[in-house]
Write a protein that holds these residues in place. Structure first.
Motif, PDB file in Angstrom:
ATOM      1  N   VAL A 135     -21.575-105.523  64.029  1.00  0.00           N
ATOM      2  CA  VAL A 135     -22.637-106.273  63.358  1.00  0.00           C
ATOM      3  C   VAL A 135     -23.093-105.433  62.180  1.00  0.00           C
ATOM      4  CG1 VAL A 135     -24.925-107.305  63.530  1.00  0.00           C
ATOM      5  CG2 VAL A 135     -23.359-107.377  65.502  1.00  0.00           C
ATOM      6  N   TYR A 136     -22.922-105.977  60.973  1.00  0.00           N
ATOM      7  CA  TYR A 136     -23.294-105.245  59.760  1.00  0.00           C
ATOM      8  C   TYR A 136     -24.636-105.776  59.282  1.00  0.00           C
ATOM      9  CZ  TYR A 136     -22.714-102.505  55.519  1.00  0.00           C
ATOM     10  OH  TYR A 136     -22.881-101.576  54.517  1.00  0.00           O
ATOM     11  N   ALA A 137     -25.694-104.985  59.541  1.00  0.00           N
ATOM     12  CA  ALA A 137     -27.056-105.432  59.242  1.00  0.00           C
ATOM     13  C   ALA A 137     -27.779-104.444  58.339  1.00  0.00           C
ATOM     14  CB  ALA A 137     -27.833-105.629  60.545  1.00  0.00           C
ATOM     15  N   ALA A 138     -27.027-103.747  57.498  1.00  0.00           N
ATOM     16  CA  ALA A 138     -27.621-102.757  56.604  1.00  0.00           C
ATOM     17  C   ALA A 138     -28.552-103.424  55.602  1.00  0.00           C
ATOM     18  CB  ALA A 138     -26.525-101.995  55.873  1.00  0.00           C
ATOM     19  N   SER A 139     -29.539-102.671  55.139  1.00  0.00           N
ATOM     20  CA  SER A 139     -30.495-103.185  54.164  1.00  0.00           C
ATOM     21  C   SER A 139     -30.651-102.193  53.030  1.00  0.00           C
ATOM     22  CB  SER A 139     -31.857-103.424  54.826  1.00  0.00           C
ATOM     23  OG  SER A 139     -32.840-103.739  53.859  1.00  0.00           O
ATOM     24  N   ALA A 140     -30.791-102.728  51.821  1.00  0.00           N
ATOM     25  CA  ALA A 140     -31.066-101.876  50.666  1.00  0.00           C
ATOM     26  C   ALA A 140     -32.560-101.755  50.422  1.00  0.00           C
ATOM     27  CB  ALA A 140     -30.391-102.444  49.422  1.00  0.00           C
ATOM     28  N   GLY A 141     -33.363-102.409  51.277  1.00  0.00           N
ATOM     29  CA  GLY A 141     -34.809-102.365  51.101  1.00  0.00           C
ATOM     30  C   GLY A 141     -35.229-103.015  49.797  1.00  0.00           C
ATOM     31  N   GLY A 142     -36.249-102.493  49.185  1.00  0.00           N
ATOM     32  CA  GLY A 142     -36.752-103.059  47.932  1.00  0.00           C
ATOM     33  C   GLY A 142     -36.173-102.400  46.709  1.00  0.00           C
ATOM     34  N   ARG A 143     -35.107-101.641  46.891  1.00  0.00           N
ATOM     35  CA  ARG A 143     -34.528-100.925  45.759  1.00  0.00           C
ATOM     36  C   ARG A 143     -33.711-101.867  44.877  1.00  0.00           C
ATOM     37  NH1 ARG A 143     -31.492 -96.325  48.876  1.00  0.00           N
ATOM     38  NH2 ARG A 143     -31.209 -98.064  50.336  1.00  0.00           N
ATOM     39  N   GLY A 144     -33.160-101.334  43.778  1.00  0.00           N
ATOM     40  CA  GLY A 144     -32.536-102.159  42.757  1.00  0.00           C
ATOM     41  C   GLY A 144     -31.151-102.654  43.101  1.00  0.00           C
ATOM     42  N   VAL A 145     -30.517-103.259  42.094  1.00  0.00           N
ATOM     43  CA  VAL A 145     -29.218-103.897  42.279  1.00  0.00           C
ATOM     44  C   VAL A 145     -28.143-102.885  42.647  1.00  0.00           C
ATOM     45  CG1 VAL A 145     -27.397-105.183  41.104  1.00  0.00           C
ATOM     46  CG2 VAL A 145     -29.792-105.807  40.760  1.00  0.00           C
ATOM     47  N   ASP A 146     -28.172-101.704  42.044  1.00  0.00           N
ATOM     48  CA  ASP A 146     -27.150-100.703  42.354  1.00  0.00           C
ATOM     49  C   ASP A 146     -27.227-100.298  43.819  1.00  0.00           C
ATOM     50  OD1 ASP A 146     -26.242-100.742  39.768  1.00  0.00           O
ATOM     51  OD2 ASP A 146     -27.346 -98.962  39.134  1.00  0.00           O
ATOM     52  N   ALA A 147     -28.446-100.143  44.334  1.00  0.00           N
ATOM     53  CA  ALA A 147     -28.612 -99.804  45.754  1.00  0.00           C
ATOM     54  C   ALA A 147     -28.128-100.942  46.634  1.00  0.00           C
ATOM     55  CB  ALA A 147     -30.078 -99.492  46.046  1.00  0.00           C
ATOM     56  N   ALA A 148     -28.377-102.181  46.196  1.00  0.00           N
ATOM     57  CA  ALA A 148     -27.912-103.338  46.970  1.00  0.00           C
ATOM     58  C   ALA A 148     -26.390-103.375  47.007  1.00  0.00           C
ATOM     59  CB  ALA A 148     -28.467-104.626  46.365  1.00  0.00           C
ATOM     60  N   ARG A 149     -25.756-103.116  45.880  1.00  0.00           N
ATOM     61  CA  ARG A 149     -24.284-103.129  45.856  1.00  0.00           C
ATOM     62  C   ARG A 149     -23.718-102.025  46.755  1.00  0.00           C
ATOM     63  NH1 ARG A 149     -20.378-105.408  43.248  1.00  0.00           N
ATOM     64  NH2 ARG A 149     -21.852-106.589  41.955  1.00  0.00           N
ATOM     65  N   THR A 150     -24.345-100.875  46.736  1.00  0.00           N
ATOM     66  CA  THR A 150     -23.895 -99.789  47.608  1.00  0.00           C
ATOM     67  C   THR A 150     -24.031-100.172  49.077  1.00  0.00           C
ATOM     68  OG1 THR A 150     -24.468 -98.096  45.977  1.00  0.00           O
ATOM     69  CG2 THR A 150     -24.305 -97.390  48.273  1.00  0.00           C
ATOM     70  N   ALA A 151     -25.191-100.748  49.433  1.00  0.00           N
ATOM     71  CA  ALA A 151     -25.458-101.071  50.841  1.00  0.00           C
ATOM     72  C   ALA A 151     -24.610-102.233  51.329  1.00  0.00           C
ATOM     73  CB  ALA A 151     -26.934-101.386  51.022  1.00  0.00           C
ATOM     74  N   TYR A 152     -24.516-103.293  50.521  1.00  0.00           N
ATOM     75  CA  TYR A 152     -23.894-104.517  51.009  1.00  0.00           C
ATOM     76  C   TYR A 152     -22.394-104.596  50.715  1.00  0.00           C
ATOM     77  CZ  TYR A 152     -28.810-105.830  51.198  1.00  0.00           C
ATOM     78  OH  TYR A 152     -30.159-105.854  51.448  1.00  0.00           O
ATOM     79  N   VAL A 153     -21.992-104.243  49.517  1.00  0.00           N
ATOM     80  CA  VAL A 153     -20.586-104.390  49.133  1.00  0.00           C
ATOM     81  C   VAL A 153     -19.784-103.132  49.471  1.00  0.00           C
ATOM     82  CG1 VAL A 153     -19.012-104.697  47.192  1.00  0.00           C
ATOM     83  CG2 VAL A 153     -21.077-106.100  47.363  1.00  0.00           C
ATOM     84  N   ASP A 154     -20.205-101.989  48.940  1.00  0.00           N
ATOM     85  CA  ASP A 154     -19.448-100.759  49.167  1.00  0.00           C
ATOM     86  C   ASP A 154     -19.435-100.386  50.646  1.00  0.00           C
ATOM     87  OD1 ASP A 154     -19.200-100.746  46.427  1.00  0.00           O
ATOM     88  OD2 ASP A 154     -20.731 -99.216  46.089  1.00  0.00           O
ATOM     89  N   GLY A 155     -20.598-100.474  51.287  1.00  0.00           N
ATOM     90  CA  GLY A 155     -20.669-100.119  52.696  1.00  0.00           C
ATOM     91  C   GLY A 155     -19.848-101.044  53.562  1.00  0.00           C
ATOM     92  N   LEU A 156     -19.974-102.342  53.334  1.00  0.00           N
ATOM     93  CA  LEU A 156     -19.238-103.299  54.161  1.00  0.00           C
ATOM     94  C   LEU A 156     -17.736-103.161  53.964  1.00  0.00           C
ATOM     95  CD1 LEU A 156     -19.221-105.596  56.159  1.00  0.00           C
ATOM     96  CD2 LEU A 156     -19.587-107.197  54.259  1.00  0.00           C
ATOM     97  N   ARG A 157     -17.302-102.974  52.726  1.00  0.00           N
ATOM     98  CA  ARG A 157     -15.862-102.805  52.485  1.00  0.00           C
ATOM     99  C   ARG A 157     -15.347-101.533  53.163  1.00  0.00           C
ATOM    100  NH1 ARG A 157     -15.358-103.837  47.105  1.00  0.00           N
ATOM    101  NH2 ARG A 157     -14.461-105.903  47.500  1.00  0.00           N
TER     102      ARG A 157
END
Length: 293
Positions: free
Chosen positions: A67-89
């Motif tokens: 179950v991939y439930a990582a969150s980037a919190g309220g941080r910016g787009v780069d943090a979101a890409r790291t958490a959701y795309v880079d991490g999941l891949r």
């Protein structure tokens, strides 16, 4: 089953407790000391790992279900890409290459990927139209969960959550203090968010699917704010239209303008029964606490 909850936070802790109580072997994965302590307090095994680092993921044991439930919190787009795309891949590639790869992957996404539908209904058949770069990142991660995971023999499921609320996330002041901007709330209590994921896994349904996880009643923000104020015994808050908010604040983000009603028919068809079918049901404990009862 062996289950690894990657990014084991608000929903993950509830999910881990539920699956542990049902007899599954669960590990929760976080990086921070506080996150690891929260997992241990919830009663299941905690493992430290960086989801974007394949070498770090070696500390996470093999699992039947991810179950991939990582969150980037309220941080910016780069943090979101790291958490959701880079991490999941990284997770898909790392676990997919193991001698005992996972059977299933559930990725927790957001109904925000639909963008603005001017108050109309959306469901799993509605084409996403993300309103922000962050939401486009979420949609890209969904593709990884379904397509790239399938390429490695892992059946993916995407669960699009509405607005999460519950203990520590009621945010009563948003509605009691105001001003409240018009539009619809599409919500799900944290217990039902965890319950829905647990149901999809344990009932072995929705492989290769996208499923909306929202409660039974999209509710007008204005109507909900008035109801909540009455239940709490306070005056109703000021209300703004989007245009009034824009005039007062100079602009309104595309995310704030996004207005839709999300349907949960598919989740019901798959057999899930809600503990809190409406946001009114879910807010009762917070109302009692506010009134000192």
């Amino acid at each position: 089953m062996r289950v690894a909850i990657l990014g084991c936070g608000y929903v993950g802790l509830r999910l881990g407790r539920r699956l542990t109580d049902a007899g599954h072997d669960v590990v929760g994965v976080r990086r921070s000391d506080d996150g690891l302590a929260a997992i241990e307090d919830a009663g299941f095994e905690a493992v430290r790992a960086d989801l974007t680092d394949a070498a770090s993921l070696a500390s996470v044991p093999d699992a039947d279900w991810l179950v991939y439930a990582a969150s980037a919190g309220g941080r910016g787009v780069d943090a979101a890409r790291t958490a959701y795309v880079d991490g999941l891949r990284t997770v898909v590639e790392t676990f997919g290459d193991r001698a005992s790869p996972p059977d299933r992957l559930v990725y927790t996404s957001s109904t925000g990927v639909y963008g603005d539908h001017d108050g109309d209904w959306v469901d799993e058949s509605t084409t996403p139209d993300p309103a922000t770069e962050r939401q486009r990142v979420l949609l890209e991660a969904e593709r990884i969960a379904l397509s790239e995971a399938a390429d490695r023999g892992i059946d993916g499921t995407v669960v699009r959550f509405g607005g999460l609320y519950g203990p520590d996330r009621y945010r009563m002041d948003r509605y009691l203090d105001g001003p409240v901007t018009d539009g619809y709330l599409n919500s799900i209590h944290g217990d039902d968010a965890a319950g829905a994921v647990a149901h999809l896994l344990t009932a072995d349904v929705a492989r290769g699917e996208v499923v909306l996880a929202v409660d039974d009643e999209p509710v007008s923000k204005w109507e909900f704010a008035d109801w909540l104020a009455e239940e709490c015994g306070v005056s109703p808050p000021e209300k703004w239209t989007v245009a009034e908010r824009a005039a007062a604040e100079g602009s309104v983000s595309r995310r704030a303008r996004a207005n839709k009603r999300c349907a949960n028919d598919r989740l019901h068809e798959l057999g899930y029964d809600f503990r809190y079918p409406t946001v009114r049901d879910g807010f009762r404990p917070a109302i009692r606490a506010f009134r000192g009862e």
